[in-house]
Design a protein around this motif. Sequence first.
Motif, PDB file in Angstrom:
ATOM      1  N   UNK A   1     -23.325  -1.696  19.935  1.00 29.18           N
ATOM      2  CA  UNK A   1     -24.132  -2.336  20.957  1.00 29.18           C
ATOM      3  C   UNK A   1     -24.780  -1.581  21.864  1.00 29.18           C
ATOM      4  N   UNK A   2     -25.926  -1.884  22.497  1.00 26.83           N
ATOM      5  CA  UNK A   2     -26.611  -1.093  23.379  1.00 26.83           C
ATOM      6  C   UNK A   2     -25.722  -0.576  24.480  1.00 26.83           C
ATOM      7  N   UNK A   3     -24.920  -1.442  25.195  1.00 25.69           N
ATOM      8  CA  UNK A   3     -24.099  -1.041  26.113  1.00 25.69           C
ATOM      9  C   UNK A   3     -23.043  -0.011  25.761  1.00 25.69           C
ATOM     10  N   UNK A   4     -22.621   0.114  24.440  1.00 21.79           N
ATOM     11  CA  UNK A   4     -21.699   1.005  24.208  1.00 21.79           C
ATOM     12  C   UNK A   4     -22.331   2.473  23.989  1.00 21.79           C
ATOM     13  N   UNK A   5     -23.815   2.288  23.433  1.00 18.05           N
ATOM     14  CA  UNK A   5     -24.590   3.484  23.276  1.00 18.05           C
ATOM     15  C   UNK A   5     -24.733   4.244  24.645  1.00 18.05           C
ATOM     16  N   UNK A   6     -25.226   3.317  25.636  1.00 18.73           N
ATOM     17  CA  UNK A   6     -25.519   4.023  26.802  1.00 18.73           C
ATOM     18  C   UNK A   6     -24.142   4.743  27.435  1.00 18.73           C
ATOM     19  N   UNK A   7     -23.128   3.930  27.172  1.00 19.52           N
ATOM     20  CA  UNK A   7     -21.949   4.346  27.685  1.00 19.52           C
ATOM     21  C   UNK A   7     -21.357   5.776  27.390  1.00 19.52           C
ATOM     22  N   UNK A   8     -21.773   5.938  25.865  1.00 24.01           N
ATOM     23  CA  UNK A   8     -21.388   7.309  25.261  1.00 24.01           C
ATOM     24  C   UNK A   8     -22.597   7.610  24.402  1.00 24.01           C
ATOM     25  N   UNK A   9     -23.778   8.326  25.084  1.00 27.59           N
ATOM     26  CA  UNK A   9     -24.817   8.555  24.264  1.00 27.59           C
ATOM     27  C   UNK A   9     -24.976   9.922  23.544  1.00 27.59           C
ATOM     28  N   UNK A  10     -23.621  10.550  23.646  1.00 28.69           N
ATOM     29  CA  UNK A  10     -23.695  11.728  22.600  1.00 28.69           C
ATOM     30  C   UNK A  10     -22.898  10.906  21.155  1.00 28.69           C
ATOM     31  N   UNK A  11     -22.242   9.786  21.349  1.00 32.00           N
ATOM     32  CA  UNK A  11     -21.901   9.289  20.046  1.00 32.00           C
ATOM     33  C   UNK A  11     -23.284   8.773  19.259  1.00 32.00           C
ATOM     34  N   UNK A  12     -24.114   8.195  20.126  1.00 30.74           N
ATOM     35  CA  UNK A  12     -25.281   7.741  19.342  1.00 30.74           C
ATOM     36  C   UNK A  12     -26.243   8.796  18.882  1.00 30.74           C
ATOM     37  N   UNK A  13     -26.267  10.012  19.465  1.00 34.74           N
ATOM     38  CA  UNK A  13     -27.139  11.084  19.291  1.00 34.74           C
ATOM     39  C   UNK A  13     -26.670  11.799  17.817  1.00 34.74           C
ATOM     40  N   UNK A  14     -25.094  11.896  17.824  1.00 30.21           N
ATOM     41  CA  UNK A  14     -24.607  12.644  16.648  1.00 30.21           C
ATOM     42  C   UNK A  14     -24.593  11.637  15.638  1.00 30.21           C
ATOM     43  N   UNK A  15     -24.104  10.511  15.757  1.00 30.14           N
ATOM     44  CA  UNK A  15     -24.332   9.308  14.596  1.00 30.14           C
ATOM     45  C   UNK A  15     -25.782   9.366  13.933  1.00 30.14           C
TER      46      UNK A  15
END
Length: 476
Positions: free
Chosen positions: A345-359
Motif C-alpha cells: 500500500x502507499x502507507x507502507x511505502x511511505x513508512x519504509x521508502x527504502x523498501x520501495x526504492x530497492x524493490x
Amino acid sequence: MSLQDSLNSFFRILPEVTRPARKPSLSERLLWTGVILIIYFIMGQVPLYGIPRQTQGGIGALEFLRIVMASKRGTLIELGIGPIVTAGIVWELLVGSKLINLDLTTPEGRKTFAGLQKLTAFLFAAIEALAYIWGGVYGALTQQQQILVFIQLFIASTFIILMNDMLEKGWGIGSAVSLFIAAGVAQQIFWELFSPIGPLADGLYYGFFPSLVVALARGNSTLIMYAISRPAGYPDLVGFLGMIAMLLVLTYMESMKILIPVSSTRFGGVKTRIPLKFLYVSVMPVILVGALYANIAMFTQVLWPRVNPGNQNPWLNIIARYNYTEYGPVPLPGSLVYYISPPRSLASALHDPVHLVVYALLYIGLAVLFGVAWILTSGMDPETQAEQLVEAQLQIPGFRKSEKVIASMLRRYIWGLTILSSIIIGVIAVLSDLLRVMGGGTGILLLVGIIIQYYSILASERALEMYPSLARLIGE
C-alpha cells in the motif's frame, strides 16, 4: 555422433505430444485450447490426497507470486507452470550470455534448445515437489504420505508440461504458460469483484461490489469509507479504479507501433511497412522476473524452518528472515526476500521508502536483463530479424540487400525498444502493485499483454483461413 545428435536421441525418450498430421482448423484449435483450460480449472479444484486439510488453503504473505506461477495452494496445480518457466529462465540466461553456444537460427539448434528446456522442466518439477514436501509446507508427513504427494505433484506437472507441448505444437493456440496465467488472473479479478464471503472484520464482504452495496444500503459513512479504501488490503474502490486505468493505459501502449518501411524484390518493388511494437518485449520480462522471485520465495519458505530456525544464522538472514504467523510466513526487513516483495500500500511505502526504492530498482533492472535475454533467445534480435527479411526477399528502401546492412538499421530501433519497453513494464508493475490494483499489478500487466497476443493470433489465423493464397504466400 555429435553431442547435439546424442542429446536429440535422448530427448526422444521424454514424454511428448506429436505434431498433428495436418494443420487443424481454427475451430478445432479453439476446441482443444478450451479443453486444456477446463482440465486446468478442474486440476485447480482437486486437493492433494494425503495432506492435512488445514494445509490445503490459506494465504501467505507472498501469495501474490502464485499469479505468475498460475498455481493454487494444496491442489494438483500447486507447482503450476513454475517448472516450465524456471527451465526457460535457466536456458535463456545460459544461451543468451553465450555460456552455452547454441545456434538458435537453425532448426537443429531450436530443437535442441526445446529439448533441453523440457528435460530441465521435468527436473525442476521433481526438485520443487521435494522442496515442498521436505520443507514442511504440508506439515509432518509419514514416508508413505511423502511418496504419495510427490507422485501427485510430479504427475500433475507432467500433464501441465504436456499440455504446453500440445498447444505449442499446433493442436491449440498460444502456450499453456500464457493461457493459464490469463485464466488465473481473470479468475482472481472476478473473485475480488463479486466474492460473497463475509462479513469480515470491517463489517463488509470480501468482494468489492457486495461490500459497496452493503455500505450504501446501510448509509454508514464509516462503511462507505472502508469500501473506498480498505485498510486491511481487501478489494476496494481505489483498486477497482486503478485496474480500469491500468487496462486503458496498457491497451493503448500495446497498440503503439514503430513502422519500418520495406520493399519486396519478389513483387517488383512493392512497398509496405513492418510494425515493431512499442512494448517490444511484451510481458515476458514480467513473467521471468515473477518466476525468479517466486522460486526464491518458495525455496526459502520451505527450507528456512529447517536450515535457519528462529532466524539464528546471520548469513542466511541476508537471504531471508521470516515471522511465521497463522496466515503464513511474513518476510522481515533487512533480507533479500523482503526487498523482492512489493509494498502492499502507499502507507507502507511511505513508512519504509527504502523498501520501495530497492524493490523498484531490482524489479526494473531484472526486467531489462530478462528482456534482453528473451530477445536474444527468441529470434527477435536484429540479426535474426534481418535474416528473415532477406529470406522473404524484403529490403529497406535506400539500403543494399544485405543482412549486415539491414541488421545495422534494425539495431537502432530494436535494442532501444527492448530496453525502454522493459523499463516501462517494470515501472507499471511496481506502480500498480503499490496501488493494490485488482488482480495485482503484475497480473493486470500479464492479462492485457496475453489477451492482445491471443487477439493477434486469432486475427492472423482467421485471415489465413479466409485467404488460402495468403497462407501459401508466407509458406504456411
